[in-house]
Design a protein around this motif. Structure first.
Motif, short mmCIF file in Angstrom:
data_model
loop_
_atom_site.label_atom_id
_atom_site.label_comp_id
_atom_site.label_asym_id
_atom_site.label_seq_id
_atom_site.Cartn_x
_atom_site.Cartn_y
_atom_site.Cartn_z
N ARG A 18 0.83 -1.20 0.00
CA ARG A 18 0.00 0.00 0.00
C ARG A 18 0.86 1.25 0.00
O ARG A 18 1.95 1.27 0.56
N TYR A 19 0.32 2.28 -0.57
CA TYR A 19 1.02 3.55 -0.59
C TYR A 19 0.79 4.27 0.72
O TYR A 19 -0.21 4.06 1.40
N ARG A 20 1.72 5.10 1.08
CA ARG A 20 1.69 5.76 2.37
C ARG A 20 0.50 6.70 2.53
O ARG A 20 -0.02 6.86 3.62
N PHE A 21 0.06 7.31 1.44
CA PHE A 21 -1.04 8.26 1.50
C PHE A 21 -2.21 7.73 0.67
O PHE A 21 -2.00 7.09 -0.35
N PRO A 22 -3.43 8.04 1.09
CA PRO A 22 -4.59 7.56 0.32
C PRO A 22 -4.78 8.36 -0.97
O PRO A 22 -4.23 9.45 -1.13
N GLY A 23 -5.55 7.79 -1.87
CA GLY A 23 -5.89 8.50 -3.10
C GLY A 23 -4.77 8.53 -4.11
O GLY A 23 -4.63 9.50 -4.86
N PHE A 24 -3.95 7.47 -4.18
CA PHE A 24 -2.84 7.46 -5.13
C PHE A 24 -3.36 7.26 -6.55
O PHE A 24 -4.16 6.36 -6.81
N HIS A 25 -2.89 8.10 -7.46
CA HIS A 25 -3.23 8.02 -8.88
C HIS A 25 -1.95 8.02 -9.71
O HIS A 25 -1.03 8.78 -9.43
N ALA A 26 -1.93 7.16 -10.73
CA ALA A 26 -0.83 7.15 -11.69
C ALA A 26 -1.31 7.85 -12.95
O ALA A 26 -2.38 7.53 -13.49
N PHE A 27 -0.53 8.83 -13.40
CA PHE A 27 -0.79 9.53 -14.66
C PHE A 27 0.26 9.06 -15.65
O PHE A 27 1.44 8.96 -15.30
N TYR A 28 -0.14 8.81 -16.88
CA TYR A 28 0.81 8.55 -17.96
C TYR A 28 0.49 9.54 -19.06
O TYR A 28 -0.66 9.60 -19.53
N LEU A 29 1.46 10.37 -19.43
CA LEU A 29 1.24 11.45 -20.40
C LEU A 29 2.20 11.28 -21.58
O LEU A 29 3.38 10.98 -21.38
N ASP A 30 1.68 11.48 -22.77
CA ASP A 30 2.49 11.40 -23.97
C ASP A 30 2.10 12.56 -24.88
O ASP A 30 0.91 12.76 -25.16
N LEU A 31 3.10 13.31 -25.33
CA LEU A 31 2.84 14.42 -26.24
C LEU A 31 2.54 13.86 -27.63
O LEU A 31 3.29 13.04 -28.14
N ASP A 32 1.43 14.28 -28.19
CA ASP A 32 0.99 13.81 -29.50
C ASP A 32 1.73 14.54 -30.61
O ASP A 32 1.77 15.77 -30.62
N ASP A 33 2.32 13.79 -31.52
CA ASP A 33 2.98 14.35 -32.70
C ASP A 33 4.13 15.31 -32.35
O ASP A 33 4.39 16.26 -33.08
N PHE A 34 4.80 15.04 -31.25
CA PHE A 34 5.89 15.92 -30.83
C PHE A 34 7.07 15.88 -31.82
O PHE A 34 7.76 16.88 -32.01
#
Length: 141
Positions: A1-17
């Motif tokens: 478990r993560y130390r803090f609640p509400g953990f979210h993973a974001f994955y971001l990719d720039l389109d046509d960079f």
């Protein structure tokens, strides 16, 4: 478990960079990446952080409620759309996958898969799923 609640993973990719580097050169491409990074930094606080994986891919590990995470994704999209590059008519957009961790099983990889769904649906958007919703879809990672 993560130390803090509400953990979210974001994955971001720039389109046509790649088109930025190809049409305007790496100096302009680097400036665009710095501007995009500045957008991400506005959402960093405490233990919520973004990291550049390399090239035009970034991950975020953020803590908070779903509504706050959706607002962050929408803000990143809006601010990226507002960026301007002299001599370039079309600014790269960003595709974002967000997964709320419940068990902590490969959430970054799951967010990556969700991000590709955004790309396949036309890019320049975000999709939010809980880990249970992702797992119920039986997608291989």
């Amino acid at each position: 478990r993560y130390r803090f609640p509400g953990f979210h993973a974001f994955y971001l990719d720039l389109d046509d960079f790649k088109s930025v580097n190809d049409k305007c050169g790496h100096v302009v491409g680097d400036a665009f990446l710095r501007s995009f990074s500045d957008i991400l930094k506005t959402h960093q606080k405490d233990y919520s952080l973004f990291y550049r994986l390399g090239g035009d891919e970034f991950i975020g590990m953020l803590f908070g409620r779903e509504d706050a995470m959706r607002a962050i994704a929408a803000d990143i999209l809006a601010k990226t759309r507002a960026l301007r590059i002299p001599g370039l008519a079309r600014i790269p957009s960003v595709s974002i996958g967000v997964v709320r961790s419940e068990r902590g099983d490969d959430v970054i990889q799951k967010a990556d898969k969700v991000m590709y769904e955004v790309k396949n649906q036309g890019k320049d958007g975000y999709k939010y799923l809980t880990e249970s919703e992702f797992d119920a879809r039986d997608i291989r990672i």
